[in-house]
Motif scaffolding. Structure first.
Motif, short mmCIF file in Angstrom:
data_model
loop_
_atom_site.label_atom_id
_atom_site.label_comp_id
_atom_site.label_asym_id
_atom_site.label_seq_id
_atom_site.Cartn_x
_atom_site.Cartn_y
_atom_site.Cartn_z
N ARG A 1 -10.52 1.33 66.07
CA ARG A 1 -11.51 2.42 66.08
C ARG A 1 -11.57 2.97 67.49
NH1 ARG A 1 -16.78 -0.02 63.08
NH2 ARG A 1 -16.38 -1.76 64.50
N SER A 2 -11.50 4.29 67.61
CA SER A 2 -11.46 4.90 68.94
C SER A 2 -12.79 4.79 69.67
CB SER A 2 -11.07 6.38 68.82
OG SER A 2 -12.02 7.08 68.01
N ASP A 3 -13.88 4.66 68.92
CA ASP A 3 -15.20 4.69 69.54
C ASP A 3 -15.78 3.30 69.82
OD1 ASP A 3 -15.25 5.02 66.49
OD2 ASP A 3 -17.24 4.18 66.93
N VAL B 1 -7.13 2.89 54.02
CA VAL B 1 -7.08 2.69 55.46
C VAL B 1 -5.93 1.74 55.81
CG1 VAL B 1 -8.36 1.91 57.48
CG2 VAL B 1 -9.59 2.97 55.57
N GLY C 1 -9.47 3.34 61.85
CA GLY C 1 -8.08 3.63 62.20
C GLY C 1 -7.97 5.11 62.47
N ASP C 2 -6.97 5.73 61.87
CA ASP C 2 -6.83 7.18 62.04
C ASP C 2 -7.26 7.93 60.79
OD1 ASP C 2 -4.83 6.36 60.37
OD2 ASP C 2 -3.23 7.51 61.34
N ARG C 3 -8.01 7.26 59.93
CA ARG C 3 -8.38 7.86 58.66
C ARG C 3 -9.87 8.18 58.57
NH1 ARG C 3 -4.28 6.66 54.86
NH2 ARG C 3 -2.35 6.62 56.08
N GLN C 4 -10.17 9.31 57.98
CA GLN C 4 -11.54 9.66 57.66
C GLN C 4 -11.98 8.83 56.46
OE1 GLN C 4 -12.87 13.92 57.72
NE2 GLN C 4 -13.15 13.58 55.52
N GLU D 1 -19.77 10.66 61.70
CA GLU D 1 -19.30 11.96 62.18
C GLU D 1 -19.94 13.12 61.43
OE1 GLU D 1 -15.07 11.98 61.91
OE2 GLU D 1 -14.79 10.58 63.58
N ARG E 1 -14.92 7.01 60.67
CA ARG E 1 -13.47 6.93 60.86
C ARG E 1 -13.07 5.48 61.10
NH1 ARG E 1 -9.80 10.83 61.38
NH2 ARG E 1 -11.47 12.38 61.41
N THR F 1 -8.45 -3.12 61.80
CA THR F 1 -8.00 -1.75 62.05
C THR F 1 -8.72 -1.23 63.28
OG1 THR F 1 -7.71 0.45 61.06
CG2 THR F 1 -9.77 -0.70 60.56
#
Length: 371
Positions: free
Chosen positions: A259-261, A242, A330-333, A314, A328, A257
C-alpha cells in the motif's frame, strides 16, 4: 435425465468458430439464463436451440427427442424477441391469436386462450388496441402472451427487457419470475445484465468467446467463481481482485500486498485452500466481494474468520441503503460495502473488516480458481 440437453454444440460462420463445444443440461421446469459480454455466443446458442441457426456439430435434445435437425415449427418451442416483433396492423388480441389461427385452432379455443393469457398478464383492457397505442412494457406483455398461448415445451427469451427503462425492467423481471413460478415451463433466457441473471435463474451459464466458462446455481456462480472472468463479470459492484504474495509459516498461510500510503497489508488465511500453500513465495489473485469488506458494525456476525485493517478512503459513494467506500490495495482500486450510516469520509482512514470466509484465490497465469 435432463429435459433440455446440449452436447458438444459447435457453430461456425465461415472460418469463425462462434460456439466451441458447449455442454449444458436444464431440468424440466428450470430457468436457464445465458450471460456474457457482447459477441460471446449467447444469442447464437439460443437461436440454435430455436432452430433459427443450423449448428455445425453436436446435438440438442428436448424431452428426450433430438431436435437439432428439425424445422423450428417442429421443436415445440416459443420465442420472445428483444424487438417484440408485433404486427402493427393487428390488434393485441389478433397478435396473440395469430399463431393459433395459422395452425387452424378453432375460434372458440382461440378466444378462450386469449382470455386466459390476458387475465394472467393483466392486459385484458388492451385487447382491442394496436401496438402503436401501447407502452414498451405493454408491448412486451403482448409478446409474452403470444408465446404463452402456444403452451410449448420450452420458452426462449432473447434479451426481452433491454428496450425498457430501469424501473420497468425491474417490474417486468418480477412478472416473468412470477409467470415461471405459476406455469413451471422450462425457460432459456439470454441477457447481458447479470442482475437479471441472478434474480431470475435457477441455473446460470456464463459464456465468453464461444466457450462455457461456468454453469451452476446463482449462489454457486456468485460465491464460487471458477475463474477470474466469472469473478469479475458476475456481481455489481464487481468482485475485488487484488494481486498478493503468498507466504507460509508451517501450516499457516498468509497473503500480503503493498500500500502506497501505509505498511503492507498482511492477512492470515485460516483454512486456506489446499492448493494455496503450494503457491508459497508466488503471486496469486485474492478475490473478495464488496459486501465481505465492510465496517465493524456491518460485518457478518456468523463469520468464523474476520480480519481488520486501517485503510485510507479515497472516495465515498452514498447509495441509499448502502455506502460504498473506495480504497486501494496494491495497485488496485477496491470497493467496500458499508452500512448506509457508516461514518467514513474521503481522505481519512477507516477500520475495514475482511470476511475471510468469503475469500477466493486465483492463479494469475491461468486465471483458474485455486482449490
Amino acid at each position: 435425465m435432463a429435459f433440455l440437453e446440449i452436447r458438444n454444440l459447435e457453430k461456425t460462420f465461415g472460418s469463425v468458430r462462434v460456439l466451441k463445444g458447449i455442454d449444458l443440461d436444464v431440468e424440466e421446469g428450470g430457468f436457464l439464463v445465458l450471460v456474457g459480454p457482447s459477441g460471446c455466443g449467447k444469442s447464437t446458442l439460443l437461436n440454435s436451440i430455436a432452430g433459427l441457426e443450423t449448428t455445425t456439430g453436436g446435438s440438442i435434445s428436448i424431452g428426450g427427442r433430438v431436435v437439432d435437425r428439425l424445422h423450428p415449427s417442429q421443436r415445440d418451442i416459443a420465442m420472445v424477441f428483444q424487438s417484440y416483433a408485433l404486427y402493427p396492423n393487428m390488434t393485441v388480441a389478433q397478435n396473440i391469436a395469430f399463431g393459433m389461427e395459422i395452425r387452424g385452432v378453432p375460434k372458440p379455443e382461440r378466444d378462450k386462450a386469449i382470455s386466459q393469457v390476458a387475465d394472467m398478464l393483466q392486459i385484458g383492457h388492451l385487447l382491442d388496441r394496436r401496438p402503436s397505442q401501447l407502452s414498451g412494457g405493454q408491448r412486451q406483455r403482448v409478446a409474452i402472451g403470444r408465446a404463452l398461448v402456444r403452451d410449448p415445451l420450452v420458452f426462449l427469451f432473447d434479451e426481452p427487457l433491454s428496450n425498457l427503462d430501469a424501473k420497468l425492467r425491474v417490474d417486468m423481471r418480477t412478472e416473468i419470475k412470477r409467470l415461471h413460478q405459476r406455469m413451471g415451463t422450462t425457460i432459456v433466457y439470454v441477457t447481458h445484465d447479470q442482475i437479471e441473471a441472478m434474480t431470475l435463474a435457477t441455473k446460470i451459464a456464463v459464456l465468453k468467446d464461444g466457450l462455457l466458462q461456468q454453469s451452476g446455481t446463482p449462489a454457486e456462480i456468485y460465491n464460487n467463481p471458477a475463474n477470474l472472468f466469472v469473478a469479475d463479470f458476475m456481481g455489481s459492484p464487481a468482485m475485488n481482485l487484488v494481486p498478493v504474495t503468498i507466504g507460509s509459516n508451517g501450516a499457516a498461510v498468509s497473503i500480503s500486498t503493498g500500500r502506497s500510503d501505509s505498511e503492507p497489508l498482511v492477512l492470515s488465511i485460516p483454512n486456506a485452500p489446499a492448493g494455496l500453500a503450494a503457491h508459497a513465495g508466488r503471486e496469486a489473485i485474492f478475490g473478495i466481494r464488496p459486501e465481505a469488506l465492510t465496517d465493524r458494525d456491518g460485518a457478518d456476525r456468523n463469520a468464523r474468520h474476520l480480519a481488520e485493517s486501517e485503510c485510507l478512503i479515497e472516495v465515498v459513494e452514498p447509495a441509499g441503503s448502502d455506502t460504498f467506500a473506495v480504497t486501494r490495495l496494491g495497485d488496485r482500486q477496491v470497493t467496500a460495502r458499508l452500512r448506509a450510516d457508516a461514518n467514513v469520509a474521503a481522505g481519512e482512514t477507516a477500520r475495514l473488516v475482511f470476511n475471510l470466509d468469503k475469500a477466493v484465490f486465483f492463479d494469475p497465469e491461468s486465471g483458474q480458481r485455486i482449490l
